[in-house]
Design an enzyme around this catalytic site. Structure first.
Site, mmCIF file in Angstrom:
data_model
loop_
_atom_site.group_PDB
_atom_site.id
_atom_site.type_symbol
_atom_site.label_atom_id
_atom_site.label_comp_id
_atom_site.label_asym_id
_atom_site.label_seq_id
_atom_site.Cartn_x
_atom_site.Cartn_y
_atom_site.Cartn_z
ATOM 1 N N ALA A 10 3.831 3.718 -4.794
ATOM 2 C CA ALA A 10 3.097 3.289 -5.991
ATOM 3 C C ALA A 10 3.390 1.850 -6.384
ATOM 4 O O ALA A 10 2.653 1.245 -7.147
ATOM 5 C CB ALA A 10 3.408 4.225 -7.154
ATOM 6 N N GLY A 11 4.483 1.329 -5.866
ATOM 7 C CA GLY A 11 4.916 -0.022 -6.271
ATOM 8 C C GLY A 11 3.846 -1.060 -5.976
ATOM 9 O O GLY A 11 2.978 -0.885 -5.123
ATOM 10 N N ARG A 15 5.250 -9.279 -4.137
ATOM 11 C CA ARG A 15 5.768 -10.378 -3.320
ATOM 12 C C ARG A 15 5.070 -10.533 -1.969
ATOM 13 O O ARG A 15 5.283 -11.502 -1.263
ATOM 14 C CB ARG A 15 7.284 -10.218 -3.141
ATOM 15 C CG ARG A 15 8.031 -10.505 -4.444
ATOM 16 C CD ARG A 15 9.507 -10.669 -4.217
ATOM 17 N NE ARG A 15 10.161 -9.394 -3.982
ATOM 18 C CZ ARG A 15 11.297 -9.260 -3.298
ATOM 19 N NH1 ARG A 15 11.886 -10.316 -2.771
ATOM 20 N NH2 ARG A 15 11.840 -8.071 -3.141
ATOM 21 N N ASN A 385 -32.275 -8.078 27.246
ATOM 22 C CA ASN A 385 -32.376 -6.741 26.643
ATOM 23 C C ASN A 385 -32.878 -6.780 25.206
ATOM 24 O O ASN A 385 -33.178 -5.747 24.640
ATOM 25 C CB ASN A 385 -31.025 -6.036 26.702
ATOM 26 C CG ASN A 385 -29.953 -6.768 25.940
ATOM 27 O OD1 ASN A 385 -29.977 -8.001 25.841
ATOM 28 N ND2 ASN A 385 -29.008 -6.031 25.391
HETATM 29 C C1 UD1 Z 1 15.780 1.587 -4.425
HETATM 30 C C2 UD1 Z 1 17.051 2.354 -4.804
HETATM 31 C C3 UD1 Z 1 18.273 1.677 -4.211
HETATM 32 C C4 UD1 Z 1 18.114 1.623 -2.702
HETATM 33 C C5 UD1 Z 1 16.813 0.915 -2.350
HETATM 34 C C6 UD1 Z 1 16.593 0.961 -0.854
HETATM 35 C C7 UD1 Z 1 16.507 3.267 -7.019
HETATM 36 C C8 UD1 Z 1 16.697 3.136 -8.467
HETATM 37 N N1 UD1 Z 1 17.133 2.374 -6.268
HETATM 38 O O1 UD1 Z 1 15.894 0.313 -5.008
HETATM 39 O O2 UD1 Z 1 19.451 2.403 -4.525
HETATM 40 O O3 UD1 Z 1 19.228 0.939 -2.138
HETATM 41 O O4 UD1 Z 1 15.713 1.548 -2.995
HETATM 42 O O5 UD1 Z 1 15.422 0.262 -0.545
HETATM 43 O O6 UD1 Z 1 15.830 4.167 -6.572
HETATM 44 N N2 UD1 Z 1 8.246 3.111 -6.250
HETATM 45 C C9 UD1 Z 1 7.244 3.878 -6.796
HETATM 46 N N3 UD1 Z 1 7.161 3.993 -8.146
HETATM 47 C C10 UD1 Z 1 8.021 3.358 -8.980
HETATM 48 C C11 UD1 Z 1 9.039 2.572 -8.412
HETATM 49 C C12 UD1 Z 1 9.128 2.478 -7.045
HETATM 50 O O7 UD1 Z 1 6.425 4.459 -6.078
HETATM 51 O O8 UD1 Z 1 7.870 3.512 -10.202
HETATM 52 C C13 UD1 Z 1 8.322 2.981 -4.791
HETATM 53 C C14 UD1 Z 1 8.044 1.571 -4.354
HETATM 54 O O9 UD1 Z 1 6.691 1.411 -3.990
HETATM 55 C C15 UD1 Z 1 8.944 1.416 -3.143
HETATM 56 C C16 UD1 Z 1 10.086 2.385 -3.384
HETATM 57 O O10 UD1 Z 1 9.641 3.266 -4.376
HETATM 58 O O11 UD1 Z 1 8.310 1.789 -1.956
HETATM 59 C C17 UD1 Z 1 11.375 1.698 -3.770
HETATM 60 O O12 UD1 Z 1 11.182 1.047 -4.988
HETATM 61 P P1 UD1 Z 1 11.913 -0.308 -5.311
HETATM 62 O O13 UD1 Z 1 11.548 -0.726 -6.688
HETATM 63 O O14 UD1 Z 1 11.707 -1.281 -4.225
HETATM 64 O O15 UD1 Z 1 13.439 0.154 -5.334
HETATM 65 P P2 UD1 Z 1 14.684 -0.751 -5.093
HETATM 66 O O16 UD1 Z 1 14.904 -1.559 -6.296
HETATM 67 O O17 UD1 Z 1 14.541 -1.451 -3.811
#
Ligand code: UD1
Ligand code: CA
Length: 452
Positions: A10-11, A15, A385
């Site tokens: 969902a993110g 970037r 053709n």
């Molecule tokens: C998250 C973990 C972290 C881990 C890292 C590995 C948490 C709080 N932290 O951090 O411990 O080391 O992943 O990559 O979980 N997403 C949603 N909905 C949301 C938020 C995120 O679908 O509301 C999805 C994003 O699209 C993404 C994934 O979840 O694919 C990870 O989200 P992101 O915000 O990148 O987490 P990190 O801060 O990287």
């Protein structure tokens, strides 16, 4: 036992700076999210659930029936994302595997190990961890003196001591389906970011007196998540290396793996040689003992055994055994070449069938045509053709000899063993065993400037 994967997607992927949703960006010719789906497909007993938000329509369109989708709006963190699947999964899945759609290097074997660990122990949850020198914003794994996992601490709240921890949270978890849905209600909103963190589940399990197991991942590259196009290129390179190595171990020679670009899912037979600067795109199947390249692009094309394709571009075509093509041959959609066909330089074939043994040596265009066995197509032959409105077919029989620079004005039939003279403009059908010639050049005057 019912096992259901949930993929978080969902993110926003801000970037990436892209109009295309992040998870649809291709890696080795396949959308990122498809790699993620493939990594969980072996362990899944139920249709996976994808949590979508940004770019939801395009992601849903891509997924079709391969996954169920739930929408997360607004995006309030990873735990909040998982909560969106509760209505589908409460009481409906024994294990729930959570992973990310933007982590395409994660292997199916690694996911399977994690699920096995959870199946054997039956604690609250199991998760993947990784040791890495560059912690890159990952959550840190906190263990007690006995090595038991106590918590995941996000980087921005970690103490200086915790920041030195090199065991990191990958973000892939296998939850006990009975425990998960009540426990996730107890995750509190993070006061600093206003989000619900899935990482809090570890402390909740510990509080409940339940086991949390961690499986350390051997290949740290599997944990690379994609946030920018720099990561995209890094993962693409790693994926290509993996694909190339698998083909080499299967008996395919790649003269220069670094300049050989093979998409995911391409199949190549043993003892085939791939020369440098060759692109084998999705849907391509190549037989045994072929020589492909250099400087060749092949897309969604099937090639038989012992064929040669030199500096050519092939798309949506079929090629038989012992065919010899190029340099500079072009096959477009619907081109079908039988066995022993020879196609030399600067030829183009589209929506046409060339039967076994057809020779087409130089500079020809064949469109909407069917050509019989062992027919020879002279240099510069063109099937006219298209009349500006419609495409028309050309039928050429077996053992026909088409003279150089013949214009075949379709619709047209040329019978078996017929011949055309050089430069013929053929507008009417030619019967079998008949010679058709047209417009020989005539001498019209003496050149005044020529010296005797
Ligand atoms: C998250 C973990 C972290 C881990 C890292 C590995 C948490 C709080 N932290 O951090 O411990 O080391 O992943 O990559 O979980 N997403 C949603 N909905 C949301 C938020 C995120 O679908 O509301 C999805 C994003 O699209 C993404 C994934 O979840 O694919 C990870 O989200 P992101 O915000 O990148 O987490 P990190 O801060 O990287
Ligand atoms: Ca991330």
């Amino acid at each position: 036992m019912k096992i259901t994967p949930i993929l978080l997607a969902a993110g926003q992927g801000t970037r990436m700076k892209s109009d295309l949703p992040k998870v649809l960006h291709p890696i080795a010719g396949k959308p990122m999210i498809q790699h993620a789906l493939d990594s969980v497909s072996h362990i899944a007993t139920e249709t996976p659930i994808v949590v979508i938000g940004h770019g939801a329509e395009r992601v849903t369109d891509y997924l079709g029936a391969s996954a169920r989708t739930v929408r997360q709006e607004p995006q309030l963190g990873t735990a909040h994302a998982v909560m969106q699947a509760e209505s589908l999964l409460r009481g409906a899945s024994d294990l729930v595997l959570v992973s990310y759609a933007d982590m395409p290097l994660l292997r199916g074997e690694t996911v399977a190990r994690l699920v096995e660990l959870q199946q054997q122990n039956r604690g609250a949850m199991s998760m993947l961890t990784v040791f890495a020198d560059d912690p890159r914003g990952f959550g840190r794994i906190v263990r007690d003196q006995n090595g038991t996992v106590e918590a995941i601490v996000e980087e921005y709240v970690a103490t200086p001591e915790q920041l030195r921890i090199r065991e990191l949270n990958v973000g892939v978890y296998c939850f006990d389906g009975k425990w998960l849905w009540d426990a996730i209600q107890r995750v509190e909103k993070n006061p600093r970011k206003g989000e619900y963190y899935l990482t809090d589940m570890v402390e909740l399990a510990v509080k409940d007196g339940l086991t949390v197991q961690a499986k350390v991942m051997e290949d740290a590259k599997e944990a690379i998540g994609i946030n920018t196009r720099v990561h995209l290129a890094e993962v693409e390179a790693e994926m290509r290396k993996r694909i190339n190595e698998a083909h080499m171990l299967n008996g395919v020679t790649l003269m220069d793996p670094a300049s050989t670009y093979i998409d995911s899912g391409v199949s190549i037979g043993r003892d085939t040689l791939i020369l440098p600067n060759t692109y084998l795109h999705a849907g391509t199947v190549i037989g045994e003992g072929c020589v492909i390249g250099p400087n060749t692009m092949i897309h969604a094309t099937k090639i038989g055994n012992h064929s040669k394709v030199l500096m050519s571009v092939l798309e949506g075509a079929q090629v038989g055994d012992e065919v010899d093509m190029g340099p500079f041959a072009r096959l477009r959609k619907g081109a079908k070449l039988g066995d022993h066909v020879h196609m030399g330089n600067f030829g183009e074939v589209k929506d046409s069938t060339l039967a076994d043994g057809v020779k087409m040596g130089h500079f020809s265009y064949i469109g909407n045509a069917t050509i019989g066995k062992n027919t020879n197509i002279g240099a510069g032959t063109i099937t006219c053709n298209y009349d500006g409105v419609k495409k028309h077919p050309t039928l050429i029989g077996e053992d026909v000899f088409i003279g150089s620079d013949t214009m075949l004005v379709a619709p047209l039939n040329i019978g078996d063993r017929a011949s055309t003279g050089a430069g013929a403009v053929v507008t009417k059908d030619v019967e079998a065993d008949t010679l058709a010639v047209g417009m020989p050049a005539r001498a019209i005057r003496k050149k005044t400037s020529s010296k005797k």
